[in-house]
Write a protein that holds these residues in place. Structure first.
Motif, PDB file in Angstrom:
ATOM      1  N   THR A   1       0.812  -1.223   0.000  1.00  0.00           N
ATOM      2  CA  THR A   1       0.000   0.000   0.000  1.00  0.00           C
ATOM      3  C   THR A   1       0.845   1.273   0.000  1.00  0.00           C
TER       4      THR A   1
ATOM      5  N   PRO B   1      -2.707  -0.393  -4.462  1.00  0.00           N
ATOM      6  CA  PRO B   1      -4.146  -0.641  -4.594  1.00  0.00           C
ATOM      7  C   PRO B   1      -5.007   0.445  -3.978  1.00  0.00           C
ATOM      8  N   ASN B   2      -4.600   0.969  -2.820  1.00  0.00           N
ATOM      9  CA  ASN B   2      -5.386   2.023  -2.174  1.00  0.00           C
ATOM     10  C   ASN B   2      -5.390   3.304  -3.006  1.00  0.00           C
TER      11      ASN B   2
ATOM     12  N   LYS C   1      -8.053   2.739  -5.587  1.00  0.00           N
ATOM     13  CA  LYS C   1      -9.367   2.843  -4.953  1.00  0.00           C
ATOM     14  C   LYS C   1      -9.734   4.310  -4.732  1.00  0.00           C
ATOM     15  N   GLU C   2      -8.757   5.072  -4.259  1.00  0.00           N
ATOM     16  CA  GLU C   2      -9.005   6.500  -3.996  1.00  0.00           C
ATOM     17  C   GLU C   2      -9.427   7.241  -5.265  1.00  0.00           C
TER      18      GLU C   2
ATOM     19  N   ALA D   1      -4.017  -8.427  -2.049  1.00  0.00           N
ATOM     20  CA  ALA D   1      -3.934  -6.988  -1.761  1.00  0.00           C
ATOM     21  C   ALA D   1      -5.101  -6.227  -2.379  1.00  0.00           C
TER      22      ALA D   1
ATOM     23  N   ALA E   1      -8.123  -6.838  -0.239  1.00  0.00           N
ATOM     24  CA  ALA E   1      -7.985  -6.157   1.063  1.00  0.00           C
ATOM     25  C   ALA E   1      -8.249  -4.662   0.933  1.00  0.00           C
ATOM     26  N   ASN E   2      -8.106  -4.143  -0.275  1.00  0.00           N
ATOM     27  CA  ASN E   2      -8.308  -2.712  -0.499  1.00  0.00           C
ATOM     28  C   ASN E   2      -9.601  -2.396  -1.252  1.00  0.00           C
TER      29      ASN E   2
END
Ligand code: PEP
Length: 250
Positions: free
Chosen positions: A70, A80-81, A84-85, A115, A118-119
């Motif tokens: 991350t 990944p975050n 997503k953002e 991962a 998880a995100n």
């Protein structure tokens, strides 16, 4: 029961103005879809510009790759975050071009799949045999091996958020498509393997896309197969009219 997912993989094509024009054409046309999902996966550099244009439309946004951490000292990588953002809901993992040119292994793809989930991203895990493997009768065993390696350690609940893309490597960008019957045979084998990795109800809920020279003139017969639940489309996703026709398969 399964909602078909039609996804466009733009690969390394298009700058902002071309990307904006393409998603505007798609979102303006695809306003009446009730029984299928649509996704575009542009290059990273377009995600921030396209996300606001797709917000509230029928077209979802995804990325073509990601790192499994991350944050950290991973020059040139995207977490990944971060995806997503920006508004991504899917990420393509283990595309054959990443396996072939960037040395991605099933083990690495597995780390990325964990991962992604998880995100809050749905991974589209790509599998598929090369020509020599098909010619020597190893297509099923290669695909099953890739599935086991890429999906290791995922729970049944997590598997329900995974999409599988069966993409015979010899069919990608070549104009050569697997026959609907040959594709169906591998898709059925993939579903059987997913049941072995979880349970039949879970396997029956998982979307298995076909990819490899999907075009307006072959999509209908591919989508008519019982275990083909969508398409991952490269070249034909770069032209609005072609991709719209693919999304509107009959
Ligand atoms: C792909 O890149 O995933 C793909 C299937 O490409 P094409 O449709 O051009 O064969």
């Amino acid at each position: 029961m399964r909602r078909p997912l039609l996804a466009g993989n733009w690969k390394m094509h298009y700058g902002v103005s071309e990307g904006v024009a393409l998603v505007e054409a798609l979102s303006a046309d695809l306003t009446d879809l009730t029984d299928r999902d649509v996704l575009v996966c542009p290059p990273f550099t377009l995600l921030g510009s396209l996300a606001p244009l797709l917000d509230g439309t029928a077209v979802a946004l995804g990325a073509q790759n990601m790192h499994y951490e991350t944050k950290g000292a991973f020059t040139g990588e995207i977490a990944p975050n971060m995806l997503k953002e920006l508004g991504c809901s899917y990420v393509i993992l283990g595309h054959s071009e990443r396996r072939q040119y960037f040395g991605e292994t099933d083990e690495l793809i597995n780390r990325k799949a964990h991962a992604a989930l998880a995100n809050g991203l749905k991974p589209i895990v790509c599998v598929g045999e090369v020509k020599a493997e098909r010619d020597s009768g190893q297509a099923e065993s290669v695909v099953v091996g890739q599935l086991r390696g890429s999906l290791a350690g995922l729970s049944a609940e997590q598997l329900r958020s995974v999409v599988i893309a069966y993409e015979p490597v010899w069919a990608i960008g070549t104009g050569d498509t697997a026959t609907p019957a040959d594709a169906q045979a591998i898709h059925a084998r993939i579903r059987a393997e997913l049941a072995a990795l979880s349970d039949q109800a879970t396997a029956d809920a998982i979307i298995i896309q076909y990819g490899g020279s999907v075009k307006p003139d072959n999509v209908d017969e591919l989508m008519a197969q019982p275990d083909i639940d969508g398409a991952l489309v490269g070249g034909a996703s770069l032209k609005a009219a072609d991709f719209i026709r693919i999304v509107r398969f009959k």
